[in-house]
Design an enzyme around this catalytic site. Structure first.
Site, short mmCIF file in Angstrom:
data_model
loop_
_atom_site.label_atom_id
_atom_site.label_comp_id
_atom_site.label_asym_id
_atom_site.label_seq_id
_atom_site.Cartn_x
_atom_site.Cartn_y
_atom_site.Cartn_z
N GLU A 41 43.48 35.81 48.05
CA GLU A 41 44.20 35.25 46.91
C GLU A 41 45.25 36.26 46.48
OE1 GLU A 41 43.29 34.82 42.12
OE2 GLU A 41 41.68 34.25 43.51
N GLU A 53 50.47 36.35 36.10
CA GLU A 53 49.20 36.11 35.40
C GLU A 53 49.16 36.95 34.13
OE1 GLU A 53 44.48 35.59 36.51
OE2 GLU A 53 45.64 37.13 37.56
#
Length: 334
Positions: A137, A142
């Site tokens: 990932e 974020e």
């Protein structure tokens, strides 16, 4: 989408470089209604345990949570309804690309990202084959709540460690990418640009995020604010080719080298691209008490304050994916 000519600076860089340069060519360009045609709306329960109800495409369209014009695509959370205690959570959107990509450069031109208390948005890539965390990932954008600095991270199976010092402008937050370590913190880099995330990002009209992933060079993330004169022309415009090696004056904000300490092929395979917006959950919920967002609980805030989510939306100008790196031989080697 209409493509412009490849900037002259790229051609000159290829012609006069002293070392081979990796040139990536445009494979897919997503703008406006393209997201409805080539992406999937996910409706499963949030794996990060957020106070969210991901809705399907038809519900998102009818509820004005996913809209598009010729030039833009929007994804937003519900900002009108009080959430029932028995509901799964606040209505929101999570989508993924139908196509998965290996070695590539992804250029995201984003005008606005979700911001505000209770929010936890992300722009990331994830193994299409899986199951997670197999195949890896890569988190490009974020953050949570009132954060101002973006966090880029990798999450992987064991034996993927990043060096403490490397060629990047960001600050190392953690070095072990193993999802089984440190409660799945991953190996993260915090950006030093205070307008790289949240309200500060939105106030300047957003900017460009670029992800390069390569088995030869590792994984890099760049961010250029909208008003930054140093943004490469091939990033700023709809070029048919990008050459990250020619951005010699643009040190990446985050760099994750691969090799002996983190073998690329055994940790990262072809990834789909994901946008999501959740609330509370494993990260935002855990740091609610120190977020500066007030008393009470994160869930109570999300449930009972719909007006506070008017800024919880993505406004995407375009997303371009360049693939099949071609290592060009420099003029001196011919």
């Amino acid at each position: 989408m209409t493509l412009i000519r490849t900037p002259v600076t790229i051609v000159l860089a290829l012609a006069f470089a002293q070392v081979p340069l990796a040139a990536y060519t445009l494979q897919d360009a997503y703008k406006g209604h393209d997201f409805f045609d080539y992406w999937t709306w996910e409706i499963f329960a949030d794996p990060t345990h957020g106070r969210v109800n991901y809705v399907d495409k038809s519900t998102a369209i009818s509820g004005n949570l996913s809209t598009a014009t010729f030039h833009k695509f929007f994804m937003r959370a519900d900002s009108t309804s009080v959430v029932s205690p028995n509901a799964r959570g606040r209505d929101s959107v999570r989508i993924h690309s139908n196509t998965a990509y290996g070695d590539s450069v992804i250029v995201l031109d984003v005008q606005h990202m979700p911001a505000g208390c209770g929010t936890w948005p992300a722009f990331w890539t994830n193994s299409q084959k899986g199951p997670w965390p197999h195949g890896g990932e890569i988190d490009v954008i974020e953050g949570v709540h009132l954060n101002t600095n973006n966090l880029a991270s990798l999450h992987a199976t064991p034996a993927c460690i990043m060096p403490p010092a490397r060629f990047q402008t960001g600050d190392v937050v953690s070095s072990d990418c193993n999802t089984q370590a440190n409660s799945n913190q991953g190996c993260g880099t915090s950006f030093t640009k205070r307008n790289s995330y949240g309200a500060g990002f939105n106030n300047i009209g957003g900017g460009w995020y670029v992800l390069e992933r390569s088995r030869h060079k590792g994984i890099k993330v760049w961010f250029w604010p909208r008003n930054d004169d140093s943004v490469p022309l091939e990033v700023k415009h709809d070029s048919r080719m990008v050459v990250p090696d020619s951005w010699s004056e643009c040190e990446p904000d985050a760099y994750f080298p691969t090799g002996k300490q983190c073998d690329y092929d055994s940790h990262f395979d072809d990834h789909e691209i994901i946008f999501d917006l959740t609330f509370c959950g494993d990260w935002a919920g855990a740091v609610w008490g120190t977020s500066g967002c007030g008393s009470g609980t994160c869930q109570d805030f999300v449930d009972n304050n719909p007006e506070n989510f008017k800024e919880a939306y993505w406004e995407i100008n375009s997303l371009r994916v360049y693939t099949e790196p071609d290592f060009r031989v420099s003029a001196d080697d011919e």
